[in-house]
Design a protein around this motif. Structure first.
Motif, PDB file in Angstrom:
ATOM      1  N   LEU A 178      -9.198   6.108   8.248  1.00 20.83           N
ATOM      2  CA  LEU A 178      -9.086   4.880   7.458  1.00 20.83           C
ATOM      3  C   LEU A 178      -8.143   5.109   6.277  1.00 20.83           C
ATOM      4  N   LYS A 179      -7.205   4.158   6.065  1.00 19.18           N
ATOM      5  CA  LYS A 179      -6.246   4.340   4.971  1.00 19.18           C
ATOM      6  C   LYS A 179      -6.827   3.786   3.667  1.00 19.18           C
ATOM      7  N   VAL A 180      -6.716   4.599   2.590  1.00 19.11           N
ATOM      8  CA  VAL A 180      -7.156   4.081   1.294  1.00 19.11           C
ATOM      9  C   VAL A 180      -5.982   4.098   0.312  1.00 19.11           C
ATOM     10  N   ASP A 181      -5.967   3.093  -0.551  1.00 16.79           N
ATOM     11  CA  ASP A 181      -4.941   3.008  -1.595  1.00 16.79           C
ATOM     12  C   ASP A 181      -5.540   3.633  -2.851  1.00 16.79           C
ATOM     13  N   GLN A 182      -4.943   4.757  -3.271  1.00 14.64           N
ATOM     14  CA  GLN A 182      -5.528   5.540  -4.367  1.00 14.64           C
ATOM     15  C   GLN A 182      -5.620   4.744  -5.668  1.00 14.64           C
ATOM     16  N   ASP A 183      -4.767   3.713  -5.830  1.00 17.10           N
ATOM     17  CA  ASP A 183      -4.784   2.942  -7.078  1.00 17.10           C
ATOM     18  C   ASP A 183      -5.799   1.812  -7.052  1.00 17.10           C
ATOM     19  N   LYS A 184      -6.091   1.291  -5.857  1.00 15.17           N
ATOM     20  CA  LYS A 184      -6.914   0.075  -5.800  1.00 15.17           C
ATOM     21  C   LYS A 184      -8.304   0.293  -5.224  1.00 15.17           C
ATOM     22  N   ASP A 185      -8.405   1.128  -4.199  1.00 11.33           N
ATOM     23  CA  ASP A 185      -9.686   1.234  -3.502  1.00 11.33           C
ATOM     24  C   ASP A 185     -10.681   2.118  -4.258  1.00 11.33           C
ATOM     25  N   MET A 198       0.853  -1.212   0.000  1.00 12.84           N
ATOM     26  CA  MET A 198       0.000   0.000   0.000  1.00 12.84           C
ATOM     27  C   MET A 198       0.886   1.258   0.000  1.00 12.84           C
ATOM     28  N   ALA A 199       1.731   1.387  -1.030  1.00  5.82           N
ATOM     29  CA  ALA A 199       2.658   2.514  -1.059  1.00  5.82           C
ATOM     30  C   ALA A 199       1.927   3.852  -1.131  1.00  5.82           C
ATOM     31  N   LYS A 200       0.740   3.867  -1.765  1.00  5.71           N
ATOM     32  CA  LYS A 200       0.071   5.153  -1.955  1.00  5.71           C
ATOM     33  C   LYS A 200      -1.105   5.330  -0.998  1.00  5.71           C
ATOM     34  N   ALA A 201      -1.025   4.680   0.167  1.00  4.60           N
ATOM     35  CA  ALA A 201      -2.143   4.775   1.098  1.00  4.60           C
ATOM     36  C   ALA A 201      -2.175   6.155   1.760  1.00  4.60           C
ATOM     37  N   VAL A 202      -3.362   6.748   1.779  1.00  2.00           N
ATOM     38  CA  VAL A 202      -3.537   8.038   2.473  1.00  2.00           C
ATOM     39  C   VAL A 202      -4.798   7.960   3.322  1.00  2.00           C
ATOM     40  N   ARG A 203      -4.904   8.834   4.282  1.00  2.00           N
ATOM     41  CA  ARG A 203      -6.116   8.887   5.106  1.00  2.00           C
ATOM     42  C   ARG A 203      -7.314   9.243   4.226  1.00  2.00           C
ATOM     43  N   LEU A 204      -8.454   8.675   4.559  1.00  3.65           N
ATOM     44  CA  LEU A 204      -9.658   8.903   3.759  1.00  3.65           C
ATOM     45  C   LEU A 204     -10.047  10.383   3.710  1.00  3.65           C
ATOM     46  N   ASP A 205      -9.967  11.085   4.860  1.00  7.53           N
ATOM     47  CA  ASP A 205     -10.369  12.501   4.845  1.00  7.53           C
ATOM     48  C   ASP A 205      -9.423  13.326   3.969  1.00  7.53           C
ATOM     49  N   LYS A 206      -8.139  12.972   3.974  1.00  5.36           N
ATOM     50  CA  LYS A 206      -7.173  13.692   3.127  1.00  5.36           C
ATOM     51  C   LYS A 206      -7.457  13.404   1.651  1.00  5.36           C
ATOM     52  N   PHE A 207      -7.739  12.134   1.350  1.00  4.39           N
ATOM     53  CA  PHE A 207      -8.038  11.727  -0.022  1.00  4.39           C
ATOM     54  C   PHE A 207      -9.231  12.535  -0.569  1.00  4.39           C
ATOM     55  N   LEU A 208     -10.285  12.644   0.251  1.00  5.13           N
ATOM     56  CA  LEU A 208     -11.490  13.354  -0.200  1.00  5.13           C
ATOM     57  C   LEU A 208     -11.231  14.857  -0.333  1.00  5.13           C
ATOM     58  N   ALA A 209     -10.513  15.412   0.632  1.00  5.88           N
ATOM     59  CA  ALA A 209     -10.226  16.854   0.579  1.00  5.88           C
ATOM     60  C   ALA A 209      -9.339  17.175  -0.628  1.00  5.88           C
ATOM     61  N   ASP A 210      -8.321  16.341  -0.871  1.00  4.52           N
ATOM     62  CA  ASP A 210      -7.425  16.569  -2.010  1.00  4.52           C
ATOM     63  C   ASP A 210      -8.160  16.422  -3.337  1.00  4.52           C
ATOM     64  N   ALA A 211      -9.215  15.612  -3.330  1.00  5.05           N
ATOM     65  CA  ALA A 211      -9.985  15.426  -4.569  1.00  5.05           C
ATOM     66  C   ALA A 211     -10.994  16.567  -4.770  1.00  5.05           C
ATOM     67  N   GLY A 212     -10.949  17.561  -3.885  1.00  3.50           N
ATOM     68  CA  GLY A 212     -11.788  18.746  -4.056  1.00  3.50           C
ATOM     69  C   GLY A 212     -13.197  18.576  -3.511  1.00  3.50           C
ATOM     70  N   LYS A 213     -13.392  17.622  -2.605  1.00  3.20           N
ATOM     71  CA  LYS A 213     -14.750  17.360  -2.102  1.00  3.20           C
ATOM     72  C   LYS A 213     -15.091  18.191  -0.866  1.00  3.20           C
TER      73      LYS A 213
END
Ligand code: URA
Length: 241
Positions: free
Chosen positions: A43-50, A1-16
């Motif tokens: 929660l950690k999400v993998d940007q390529d898989k999840d 999971m090299a590209k795992a990021v926190r879910l809230d960060k993932f959503l915020a970075d995606a402009g949500k």
């Protein structure tokens, strides 16, 4: 999971939304990861898989750059931080690092301001060599005359010898105290100083366009929207110089 990021960060970075806004979506059960409602922002999400779904829509990974159009209110400064004043960044629904305003509007000026983390894009708009048109609506304490229009067209010279390039000044026959000015530079207080050279004081100033990109009448003062690719391209279309 090299590209795992926190879910809230993932959503915020995606402009949500900001980190606190997206945390609320998670708390309300509006976010699913791989079909299961997410319970925690950490929660950690993998940007390529999840597969992350917000309110029924799949959320893509963060774009390389983001581009916002803010309808800037008066009373805030065009800076990323300031010790005394509110800044335009407070109106951007993102806490993505590295975003900054493209050029500046005065504290009391309203209207179209771009905010991005794409330095090349910003440079291609603000560079003095590029001459991208900027259009302003200026309300004045007196009437525009044919001499004012000619002076703008000839190129105003400030008292310190600074020469402005030719500008277009238009006004309605029935409202000569309001001018629409198109300039292709970004000198400090340029529009206000140009009018002052003609004996007129600007009492309200609003930027309505950069190149072919116009302020959207549905976007209220203080509101911000993400630009589409087409919006971005339109910045470089239709310049008069
Ligand atoms: N010219 C001005 O005088 N002020 C602005 O904010 C922008 C252009």
């Amino acid at each position: 999971m090299a590209k795992a990021v926190r879910l809230d960060k993932f959503l915020a970075d995606a402009g949500k939304g900001t980190r606190s806004e997206v945390k609320k979506f998670i708390q309300k059960g509006q976010v699913q990861v791989n079909g299961t409602p997410a319970e925690k922002p950490e929660l950690k999400v993998d940007q390529d898989k999840d597969v992350v779904v917000l309110a029924g829509e799949t959320v893509g990974a963060a774009p390389e750059f983001v581009y916002y159009l803010l309808n800037k209110p008066a009373g805030c400064v065009s800076a990323t931080e300031d010790r005394n004043d509110r800044t335009v960044m407070e109106y951007v629904p993102s806490d993505r690092k590295g975003i900054f305003p493209v050029g500046r509007l005065d504290k009391d000026t309203e209207g179209l301001l771009l905010i991005t983390d794409d330095g090349d894009f910003a440079h291609s708009i603000t560079s003095p060599k590029k001459h991208v048109d900027k259009k302003y609506v200026a309300k004045l304490d007196g009437e525009i005359t044919e001499d004012t229009v000619k002076a703008f067209s000839d190129g105003i010279e400030f008292s310190d010898g600074t020469k402005c390039r030719s500008a277009v000044l238009e006004c309605d026959e029935n409202d000569k105290k309001t001018g629409i000015v198109t300039i292709c530079e970004g000198k400090y207080h340029q529009v206000k100083k140009m009018f002052l050279c003609c004996g007129l004081k600007v009492v309200h100033l609003q930027r309505i366009s950069i190149g072919g990109l116009y302020l959207d009448s549905n976007l209220h003062i203080g509101e911000c929207k993400l630009l589409t690719d087409l919006d971005k391209k339109s910045v470089f279309i239709g310049n008069i110089h």
